[in-house]
Enzyme design. Structure first.
Site, PDB file in Angstrom:
ATOM      1  N   SER A  44       0.826  -1.205   0.000  1.00 39.87           N
ATOM      2  CA  SER A  44       0.000   0.000   0.000  1.00 39.87           C
ATOM      3  C   SER A  44       0.859   1.254   0.000  1.00 39.87           C
ATOM      4  CB  SER A  44      -0.974   0.008   1.181  1.00 39.87           C
ATOM      5  OG  SER A  44      -0.300  -0.122   2.407  1.00 39.87           O
ATOM      6  N   GLU A  45       2.030   1.221   0.682  1.00 39.72           N
ATOM      7  CA  GLU A  45       2.963   2.340   0.609  1.00 39.72           C
ATOM      8  C   GLU A  45       4.410   1.871   0.665  1.00 39.72           C
ATOM      9  OE1 GLU A  45      -0.653   4.725   2.040  1.00 39.72           O
ATOM     10  OE2 GLU A  45       0.325   2.976   2.917  1.00 39.72           O
ATOM     11  N   THR A  46       5.249   2.596  -0.048  1.00 40.77           N
ATOM     12  CA  THR A  46       6.704   2.441  -0.025  1.00 40.77           C
ATOM     13  C   THR A  46       7.285   3.822   0.227  1.00 40.77           C
ATOM     14  OG1 THR A  46       6.649   0.600  -1.593  1.00 40.77           O
ATOM     15  CG2 THR A  46       8.726   1.787  -1.378  1.00 40.77           C
ATOM     16  N   HIS A  75       0.501   5.044   8.431  1.00 40.16           N
ATOM     17  CA  HIS A  75       1.322   3.879   8.770  1.00 40.16           C
ATOM     18  C   HIS A  75       2.729   4.003   8.195  1.00 40.16           C
ATOM     19  CE1 HIS A  75       1.081   1.411   5.012  1.00 40.16           C
ATOM     20  NE2 HIS A  75       1.959   0.615   5.604  1.00 40.16           N
TER      21      HIS A  75
END
Length: 287
Positions: A44-46, A75
């Site tokens: 979902s995120e990097t 997060h």
């Protein structure tokens, strides 16, 4: 080669939170190189840790989903701060870690009473207030709900674009089966309290949680996000101290087989959003 960490956020149990990929020492990488790696991880995120450019910041963070860059996300903020500290980062202040990102400076604290759990101060909302009738109808279509099933709606956008939907109870949140094709450009989060029956304990899924949360972001190439700090921050700015208490625990990821726990408190008008974090993968990445 650059140092790499993958951190599980918002769960004290192994691999039941939301992972974030963190690239340390990302100086010299172009925006396209960062975006390409984020598409490859398919998380979902990097995030990419960089030297700060603003006074008072300990480091700068760029945050990418598979679909593009975000000015802020919750997060990744906690997971990246955890990775930065674990790699030997030393904050300028003993009391706080200060992150620079697209949304400005974000303050984090280590909560000694919670074993050093990290929490961030919710950034200001860039859009708040009531939802138009047209948007409410679009939300109903996207969530396959009738208007009568929705208790209230509001914009709680702190960067990603969130619109929040309050439902009657946690069971209603867990029962939603969205129609992703109907979302358009909407990013919708759901929240509702768990009901207590005569003070008796609740189900195992809701253990140690006061509300259930879900977040849908098909525009970012994710679908349903497992656990979402930014949306929980926006919800607290909308509802804490009114329809929700000023201190509570939100469960998220239940439908996805996760057991995310987001610890929310309001202190002197500041919303703090906290969660456990642990590194599950560490090594190097060739970018």
């Amino acid at each position: 080669m650059r140092r790499f960490s993958q951190v599980d956020v918002f769960s004290a149990e192994p691999m039941l939170g939301n992972p974030v990929a963190v690239v340390h020492g990302a100086d010299g990488l172009s925006t396209e190189e960062m975006a390409r790696f984020a598409r490859w991880t398919n998380l979902s995120e990097t995030t990419f840790l960089l030297p700060p450019t603003r006074p008072g910041a300990d480091y700068r963070l760029r945050i990418f989903t598979p679909g593009g860059e975000l000015p802020f996300a919750g997060h990744p903020t906690i997971g990246s701060a955890h990775a930065w500290l674990e790699a030997g980062g030393v904050p300028a202040s003993e009391d706080a870690v200060v992150q620079e990102c697209g949304a400005g400076l974000v303050q984090l604290r280590r909560e000694a009473a919670a074993g050093g759990r990290l929490a961030f101060a919710a950034p200001p909302l860039v859009r708040s207030g009531p939802v138009s009738d047209d948007h409410r109808r679009a939300i109903c279509r996207a969530l396959r709900l009738t208007d009568a099933e929705i208790v209230d709606t509001a914009w709680v956008d702190n960067g990603p674009g969130w619109v929040a939907v309050l439902l009657e109870d946690a069971d209603a949140v867990l029962a939603v089966r969205p129609d992703y094709a109907a979302f358009g450009d909407l990013e919708i989060g759901l929240v509702a309290p768990y009901r207590k029956v005569g003070g008796v304990g609740r189900s195992e899924a809701s253990a140690a949680a006061d509300v259930e949360v879900r977040a849908f972001v098909p525009t970012m190439g994710i679908g349903e996000d497992p656990v979402t700090g930014s949306f929980n921050a926006g919800v607290a700015q909308w509802l804490a101290g009114d329809r929700l208490p000023t201190s509570y625990v939100a469960a998220q990821g239940t439908v996805l087989g996760r057991r995310g726990r987001v610890h929310v408190s309001v202190e002197d008008g500041v919303v703090w959003v906290g969660g456990d974090a642990r590194t599950t993968v560490s090594g190097e990445v060739d970018l």
